[in-house]
Design an enzyme around this catalytic site. Structure first.
Site, PDB file in Angstrom:
ATOM      1  CG  HIS A 155      -5.464  -0.001   7.601  1.00 25.09           C
ATOM      2  ND1 HIS A 155      -4.843  -0.968   6.849  1.00 25.09           N
ATOM      3  CD2 HIS A 155      -4.546   0.982   7.761  1.00 25.09           C
ATOM      4  CE1 HIS A 155      -3.599  -0.577   6.579  1.00 25.09           C
ATOM      5  NE2 HIS A 155      -3.394   0.605   7.115  1.00 25.09           N
ATOM      6  CE  LYS A 191      -2.664   2.106   3.673  1.00 22.31           C
ATOM      7  NZ  LYS A 191      -1.723   2.985   4.329  1.00 22.31           N
ATOM      8  CE  LYS A 240      -1.240   9.441  10.593  1.00 24.22           C
ATOM      9  NZ  LYS A 240      -0.703   8.119  10.836  1.00 24.22           N
ATOM     10  CG  HIS A 292      -0.040  -3.093   8.386  1.00 26.28           C
ATOM     11  ND1 HIS A 292      -0.421  -1.887   7.878  1.00 26.28           N
ATOM     12  CD2 HIS A 292       0.010  -2.924   9.731  1.00 26.28           C
ATOM     13  CE1 HIS A 292      -0.593  -1.020   8.865  1.00 26.28           C
ATOM     14  NE2 HIS A 292      -0.330  -1.632  10.008  1.00 26.28           N
ATOM     15  CE  LYS A 352      -2.529  -3.642  12.965  1.00 24.48           C
ATOM     16  NZ  LYS A 352      -1.415  -3.102  13.718  1.00 24.48           N
TER      17      LYS A 352
HETATM   18  C1  BG6 Z   1      -0.415   2.708   7.862  1.00 27.11           C
HETATM   19  C2  BG6 Z   1      -0.624   4.185   7.680  1.00 27.11           C
HETATM   20  O1  BG6 Z   1      -1.035   1.978   6.831  1.00 27.11           O
HETATM   21  O2  BG6 Z   1      -0.971   2.306   9.112  1.00 27.11           O
HETATM   22  C3  BG6 Z   1      -0.033   4.976   8.827  1.00 27.11           C
HETATM   23  O3  BG6 Z   1      -0.016   4.597   6.452  1.00 27.11           O
HETATM   24  C4  BG6 Z   1      -0.557   4.463  10.147  1.00 27.11           C
HETATM   25  O4  BG6 Z   1      -0.316   6.369   8.696  1.00 27.11           O
HETATM   26  C5  BG6 Z   1      -0.393   2.946  10.234  1.00 27.11           C
HETATM   27  O5  BG6 Z   1       0.160   5.100  11.195  1.00 27.11           O
HETATM   28  C6  BG6 Z   1      -1.056   2.404  11.478  1.00 27.11           C
HETATM   29  O6  BG6 Z   1      -0.713   1.079  11.619  1.00 27.11           O
HETATM   30  P1  BG6 Z   1      -0.655   0.384  13.045  1.00 27.11           P
HETATM   31  O7  BG6 Z   1      -0.343  -1.044  12.747  1.00 27.11           O
HETATM   32  O8  BG6 Z   1       0.401   1.101  13.833  1.00 27.11           O
HETATM   33  O9  BG6 Z   1      -2.014   0.593  13.631  1.00 27.11           O
END
Ligand code: BG6
Length: 485
Positions: A234, A142, A334, A172, A176
């Site tokens: 996500h 991504k 964020k 990703h 998890k």
């Molecule tokens: C990524 C985003 O896909 O996921 C980031 O580009 C974000 O901006 C991250 O911080 C969050 O992933 P995780 O696994 O830390 O929740």
């Protein structure tokens, strides 16, 4: 089974920050199949030795429990190789093919950890060099496009060279353990299924909150924004897993067919419904973890006056018999009050209250991070002898504790799956395109607002839960976000 794993973008951030540490964990846990080689390719000239030293040095930035000892690194480093490649030169692909063919591994995984605008040219060159035989898989990281059209272009380029079952699109979150648990909760247990529908569920809330700001990624983030960065992928993937019908088998396509149906059942947005049901925000200076922090527009590499959203909350519905009328609220941002990813399933209230006092409804909280667990909130009699009023209690399950020794990180799991050819936790092109199709009217409405001189996202203080309008969005239906309940 022998394998070759090739990282395009072998000196880039993603490779040394996420992929190498994940591979090392797999190696340390004895999960990496024997007979593997890892080849990093990038533009500059360096020897295998120099590349190994580069990676070893970068491990100092990984959390201490995940760093190799010198002895462990020496063994891991035997797998690491480096090759200089100019990604636009056919000769360099021919050279890569020769290197791979000289050994002829059972499986070859080509991981494109480069900027996505290079995906089409890399795929084209791989095809021209004959690097697309059935034992070869391509992993795409991504962001896959920034709108439907660009995603389709990438998919077309991939499809002209590889078959769909050779393409592993990473989200990703799907790697998890907590997210895999969602499937286990719903389809490995019969307990909740009869309740998993509009008759019993009042609303569902998906929150992916981060306490960090954009850090040094301001230039990337400003071109992306929370909707593209977190919602299109996500958050929507989580929604599909919560709302999908039970697949008939655990095959990748059986699962992905069901997820696609959910995406196609989401109520489409119009300009009016975007204005009503989507709230966007941008953080201003505030306080995070006891420290004063700057606003988004004061972050490095962020242009002043930026309209980029760092927060999105929206309301949608899944238009089918199971879910008709049940609001699904999605929220991500964020610099929010805490780092917390969770799904809250709010059940309906009792139809006829007989106890005095509050009648808080039951809720199931599926906690994804930082803890990985389940909480089932019930009402119980306190037995204090002075009142019949009920008090809330919760049944708590902590998966990190229950399965501590066996847990593997998201990238570790996904890399092992790509090597083994298991597609279940990867996104199919039609899912990904449908997700873009659904978010596009939101992007268009914001763009129109911007060209009409609109004010852009609402400000919210860093360290808060986002703009007040996000609470009003849920309150309009008579509900509240879980931290306000
Ligand atoms: C990524 C985003 O896909 O996921 C980031 O580009 C974000 O901006 C991250 O911080 C969050 O992933 P995780 O696994 O830390 O929740």
């Amino acid at each position: 089974m022998s394998f070759d794993l090739v990282f395009f973008g072998g000196t880039g951030d993603l490779t040394w920050r996420k992929l190498m540490p994940a591979l090392f964990q797999a190696f340390r846990h004895g999960k990496l199949p024997a007979g593997g080689r890892i080849l990093a390719v990038a533009r500059d000239e360096r020897s295998d030795e120099a590349y190994r030293a580069f990676i070893q040095e970068r491990f100092s930035e990984v959390e201490p429990s995940k760093r190799p000892t010198d002895e462990e690194f020496a063994r891991f480093a035997e797998l690491l190789h480096y090759r200089r490649m100019d990604l636009s030169r056919p000769e360099d692909y021919a050279g890569l093919k020769q290197w791979l063919d000289a050994r002829g591994a059972d499986t070859t995984v080509l991981y494109l950890a480069t900027s996505p605008h290079l995906f089409p040219v890399i795929c084209e060159q791989l095809g021209a060099a004959g690097l697309n035989a059935p034992h070869i898989r391509v992993v795409l990281e991504k962001p896959l496009g920034h709108d439907l059209k660009s995603a389709q272009e990438i998919n077309r380029a991939v499809r002209s060279v590889f078959r769909e079952e050779q393409a592993f699109r990473i989200d990703h979150y799907l790697g998890k353990p907590s997210v895999q648990n969602l499937m286990a909760l719903r389809f490995g247990n019969a307990l909740f299924e009869p309740l998993w529908r509009r008759e019993s569920i009042a609303n569902i809330q998906i929150t992916l909150a981060e306490s960090l700001g954009v850090g040094t990624r301001g230039d990337f983030y400003d071109r992306t924004g929370a909707l593209r960065d977190m919602v299109q992928n996500h958050a929507l993937q989580l929604l599909t897993m919560i709302a999908m019908e039970p697949p008939s088998t655990s095959d990748a396509d059986a699962i992905r067919d069901e997820k696609l149906k959910v995406l196609k059942s989401l109520r489409p947005f119009t300009a009016e419904s975007v204005a009503r049901d989507v709230i966007r925000g941008q953080y201003r200076a505030g306080n995070a973890g006891g420290q004063a922090v700057p606003g988004y527009q004061q972050e490095v590499k962020v242009p002043e006056g930026s309209h980029c959203e760092t927060f999105v909350a929206l309301r949608t519905e899944v238009q089918n018999w199971r879910w008709a009328g049940v609001p699904f609220y999605l929220r991500t941002g964020k610099r929010l009050a805490s780092r917390e990813a969770q799904i809250v399933v709010n059940f309906r209230e009792v139809p006829h209250p007989i106890f005095p006092g509050s009648h808080r409804a039951n809720k199931l909280v599926i906690k994804l991070q930082p803890e990985d667990g389940l909480e089932l909130h019930l009402l119980a009699a306190k037995g204090s002898g002075t009142s019949d009023a009920l008090a809330p209690v919760s049944l708590d399950l902590d998966f990190d504790k229950a399965f501590a020794a066996e847990r593997v990180g998201a990238y570790e799991r996904l890399l092992l799956d790509a090597i083994a050819g298991r597609l279940n936790l990867f996104v199919r092109s039609d899912e990904q395109e449908q997700a873009w199709r659904w978010v596009e009217p939101i992007l268009h409405a914001w763009e129109a607002e911007r060209s009409g001189g609109g004010e852009g996202p609402r400000g919210y203080a860093a360290g808060s839960w986002g703009p007040a309008a996000a609470s009003a969005l849920v309150a309009r239906d008579g509900y509240a976000w879980s931290e306000e309940q």
